[in-house]
Scaffold this motif. Sequence first.
Motif, short mmCIF file in Angstrom:
data_model
loop_
_atom_site.label_atom_id
_atom_site.label_comp_id
_atom_site.label_asym_id
_atom_site.label_seq_id
_atom_site.Cartn_x
_atom_site.Cartn_y
_atom_site.Cartn_z
N GLN A 137 -104.36 19.29 -130.68
CA GLN A 137 -103.27 18.33 -130.83
C GLN A 137 -103.05 17.88 -132.28
N VAL A 138 -101.78 17.91 -132.66
CA VAL A 138 -101.31 17.32 -133.91
C VAL A 138 -100.06 16.52 -133.57
N PHE A 139 -99.92 15.34 -134.16
CA PHE A 139 -98.80 14.46 -133.88
C PHE A 139 -97.91 14.34 -135.11
N PHE A 140 -96.60 14.21 -134.86
CA PHE A 140 -95.62 14.09 -135.94
C PHE A 140 -94.66 12.95 -135.64
N VAL A 141 -94.05 12.43 -136.71
CA VAL A 141 -92.89 11.55 -136.59
C VAL A 141 -91.71 12.29 -137.21
N HIS A 142 -90.60 12.35 -136.49
CA HIS A 142 -89.41 13.00 -137.06
C HIS A 142 -88.15 12.34 -136.50
N THR A 143 -87.02 12.65 -137.13
CA THR A 143 -85.75 12.10 -136.67
C THR A 143 -84.92 13.19 -136.01
N THR A 144 -84.25 12.81 -134.92
CA THR A 144 -83.21 13.62 -134.34
C THR A 144 -81.88 13.05 -134.82
N GLN A 149 -88.66 9.64 -133.41
CA GLN A 149 -89.59 9.78 -132.29
C GLN A 149 -90.93 10.36 -132.73
N VAL A 150 -91.93 10.08 -131.90
CA VAL A 150 -93.27 10.62 -132.07
C VAL A 150 -93.41 11.80 -131.13
N VAL A 151 -93.91 12.92 -131.64
CA VAL A 151 -94.08 14.12 -130.82
C VAL A 151 -95.47 14.69 -131.05
N SER A 152 -95.90 15.51 -130.10
CA SER A 152 -97.15 16.25 -130.28
C SER A 152 -96.86 17.74 -130.25
N MET A 153 -97.70 18.51 -130.95
CA MET A 153 -97.65 19.96 -130.89
C MET A 153 -99.07 20.48 -130.91
N ASP A 154 -99.23 21.71 -130.46
CA ASP A 154 -100.52 22.38 -130.53
C ASP A 154 -100.59 23.20 -131.82
N TYR A 155 -101.73 23.10 -132.48
CA TYR A 155 -101.96 23.86 -133.72
C TYR A 155 -103.30 24.55 -133.59
N ASP A 156 -103.28 25.90 -133.64
CA ASP A 156 -104.51 26.67 -133.45
C ASP A 156 -105.17 27.09 -134.76
N GLY A 157 -104.67 26.55 -135.86
CA GLY A 157 -105.18 26.92 -137.17
C GLY A 157 -104.26 27.85 -137.92
N SER A 158 -103.30 28.44 -137.18
CA SER A 158 -102.37 29.35 -137.84
C SER A 158 -100.91 29.10 -137.48
#
Length: 378
Positions: A137-144, A149-158
């Motif tokens: 898990q990695v979390f981001f803040v971004h604008t639409t 909004q706050v979102v999560s994404m999966d990051y496997d190292g690459s």
Amino acid sequence: MTDPGRSLRRPSRIVLGSLAAAAALLAAGLPPSAPAAAAPSTSALTAAAADGGNPTDDVSTLSTGWQTPWEIKFMPDGGSALVTERLTYQVYRLDRDGRKTRVGEVPNTVPEPYDDGPGGLLGVAPSPTWNGTTDKQVFFVHTTRTRTQVVSMDYDGSSLSNYKVVLGGIKRVGNHNGGQIAFGPDGYLYVSTGDAYQPKLAQDKKSLNGKILRITRSGAAAPGNPFGTRVYSYGHRNPEGLAWDRTGRLWETEVGDQTWDEINLIKPGANYGFPACEGACDVKGMTTPRVVFHPEWGVPAQLTIVDNVMYVTSLRGKRLWRIPIDGDSEFTGTPVDFYPGRFGRLRAIAKVPGADELWVGTSDLGYGKDKILRVSLK
């Protein structure tokens, strides 16, 4: 510690001294550096000031070709950092040798719709237990186009995948989006949000704007929050930096309106005054900042804390600030600025794990012209 030289250091024009000068400071519109309590000794402040090193003239370019990097956040293993680009909404891995690798983008990001203004991809926060396999898990803040909004994404190292919205409903307008996100020592996520050019929202405890939020990984209110909601503190205009000192206290940088920018010591449930106050605040029930800057020297963007010293980047001020903290009280020592005008606008900043070194990002130098700098501490 080695003095980096008079050519690099200039005393702040907003020196915040001991309580002996508190009345004069308030009369001039400057807050005292601590509440009315026993002041620490000069020797205590001097010792605290020595804890976090000093920037030296040993500043080199670690990486080039950036487009408005917004945040640098090291992964838990310390071997690399994730860097977000605000306008391109791309995410890169930056290795300690300066190698830069694109790992993906945050979908649905809209930096600058025609009827709005700056926004884009802002803060990033890797899970403290990230390992690329069982925890990605990695979390981001971004604008639409319509919200932050706050979102999560999966990051496997690459690479990044599996985009999920964690918390929506935060208004976005112009560049008052806040955008910082960080895991606190308690394991919960802290998120800074701007007032979206609607100052009254900062005082509305039912709104998510003009706040520091404290949430779980799923976006729910974290246990123990002062109002039983996601709100941790309120009365903020545009907070962009969050960091904890070695005693676990939370500090925040805040872009003010016309007269003062601020550094605040954040406490649960506290009201930081906007829009009733900008800078020093003597309104009952509102909290005064620990440090203030005039915008021409400030517009503080982000901060990192090394031992007992805050390092604060500034945009309009185009410099790096060093501000010592007295670890046993809520006092701050004299702010000192470094590299005024030398590198342009500065925003992203991170302490390199296990090294006496900061990574600092320039901002808004032009397409592909921004850099990540390596600053040595001694």
